[in-house]
Write an enzyme that holds these catalytic residues in place. Sequence first.
Site, PDB file in Angstrom:
ATOM      1  N   LYS A   3      11.040 -24.439  -4.676  1.00 29.10           N
ATOM      2  CA  LYS A   3      12.353 -25.076  -4.247  1.00 29.10           C
ATOM      3  C   LYS A   3      13.293 -24.124  -3.883  1.00 29.10           C
ATOM      4  O   LYS A   3      13.314 -23.041  -3.830  1.00 29.10           O
ATOM      5  CB  LYS A   3      12.898 -25.947  -5.285  1.00 29.10           C
ATOM      6  CG  LYS A   3      12.079 -27.150  -5.690  1.00 29.10           C
ATOM      7  CD  LYS A   3      12.534 -27.994  -7.025  1.00 29.10           C
ATOM      8  CE  LYS A   3      13.886 -28.398  -6.767  1.00 29.10           C
ATOM      9  NZ  LYS A   3      14.048 -29.436  -5.674  1.00 29.10           N
ATOM     10  N   ASP A  33      13.913 -35.006  -7.967  1.00 28.24           N
ATOM     11  CA  ASP A  33      14.158 -33.862  -7.205  1.00 28.24           C
ATOM     12  C   ASP A  33      12.981 -33.601  -5.999  1.00 28.24           C
ATOM     13  O   ASP A  33      11.834 -34.078  -6.256  1.00 28.24           O
ATOM     14  CB  ASP A  33      14.502 -32.568  -7.945  1.00 28.24           C
ATOM     15  CG  ASP A  33      15.042 -31.657  -7.211  1.00 28.24           C
ATOM     16  OD1 ASP A  33      15.698 -31.851  -6.052  1.00 28.24           O
ATOM     17  OD2 ASP A  33      15.927 -30.541  -7.887  1.00 28.24           O
ATOM     18  N   GLY A  34      13.325 -33.199  -4.791  1.00 30.45           N
ATOM     19  CA  GLY A  34      12.113 -32.963  -4.187  1.00 30.45           C
ATOM     20  C   GLY A  34      11.520 -31.547  -4.089  1.00 30.45           C
ATOM     21  O   GLY A  34      11.711 -30.816  -5.211  1.00 30.45           O
ATOM     22  N   THR A  53      14.535 -36.126   0.910  1.00 33.72           N
ATOM     23  CA  THR A  53      13.665 -37.126   0.251  1.00 33.72           C
ATOM     24  C   THR A  53      14.622 -37.434  -0.970  1.00 33.72           C
ATOM     25  O   THR A  53      14.360 -38.655  -1.062  1.00 33.72           O
ATOM     26  CB  THR A  53      12.384 -36.407  -0.053  1.00 33.72           C
ATOM     27  OG1 THR A  53      11.563 -35.992   1.069  1.00 33.72           O
ATOM     28  CG2 THR A  53      11.352 -37.764  -0.641  1.00 33.72           C
ATOM     29  N   GLY A  65      17.590 -25.560   0.253  1.00 30.88           N
ATOM     30  CA  GLY A  65      18.974 -25.857   0.298  1.00 30.88           C
ATOM     31  C   GLY A  65      19.839 -24.908  -0.868  1.00 30.88           C
ATOM     32  O   GLY A  65      21.026 -25.183  -0.314  1.00 30.88           O
ATOM     33  N   GLU A 103      19.380 -26.792  -9.825  1.00 35.60           N
ATOM     34  CA  GLU A 103      18.407 -27.823  -9.913  1.00 35.60           C
ATOM     35  C   GLU A 103      17.330 -27.567 -10.944  1.00 35.60           C
ATOM     36  O   GLU A 103      16.935 -28.595 -11.750  1.00 35.60           O
ATOM     37  CB  GLU A 103      17.601 -27.904  -8.470  1.00 35.60           C
ATOM     38  CG  GLU A 103      18.111 -28.413  -7.407  1.00 35.60           C
ATOM     39  CD  GLU A 103      17.509 -28.092  -6.005  1.00 35.60           C
ATOM     40  OE1 GLU A 103      17.586 -29.125  -5.303  1.00 35.60           O
ATOM     41  OE2 GLU A 103      16.758 -27.313  -6.125  1.00 35.60           O
TER      42      GLU A 103
END
Length: 235
Positions: A106, A87-88, A35, A109, A115
Amino acid sequence: MKTAGGTDAAKRRAGERAAEEVDNGDVVGLGTGSTTAYAIDAIGEAVSDGLEVQGIPTSFQSRQRALEASIPLTDLDAVETVDLAIDGADQVVDDPDASGYGALIKGGGAAHTREKLVDAAAERFVVVADPSKLADRLERSVPVEVIPDAHTVVADRVQDLGGEPTLRDAEHKDGPIVTDNGNLVLDCAFGPISDPNELATQLSRIPGVLEHGLFVDCADVTYVGLEEGVETRVY
């Protein structure tokens, strides 16, 4: 993955809406994930039209995407402030009456440590998501980045907290996932998390834990892409 009109289109709408918040001269944290990739692409298009920004990528993946979009890059220690981070999320608490409304999981990944550094440094943290990421409470496994020598000790402590830790394996090679920081990731299943803030505190206290994927009290807004339009959650 759904195509046009479905999940992919919803992600695009959320990412492009977040990119609209970027102003000329901003330093922007560039998150990781499908996203956020749409936001990076949209920012790149604005740069080609004359927008002046600097991006701080949170992973090798987002760095490559930003370079492809011709976004000038910098580092966290080279700037005085981060104006905006985009950020997603793997999951977002979407119940205003629940403990931890707006809290995130989160780390799908394995980039959650950087992040969190960039998102926490930003004056404004914008989350982008599609409806599949919304939940009444967090219940996905919590990624925990650990120093390699400490992963068994950390796993034992996670079990003491009622979690079930699993060392994350690489998909295209033998052995575990190794983060950009050279560490390992434990995916820790706790079931429904009634108090994200308390669990975040407990995980942070474990020696050998570099960072975990619970993001609590840090998001300012979430843009949720829909089949038509975008919904906004303000915290």
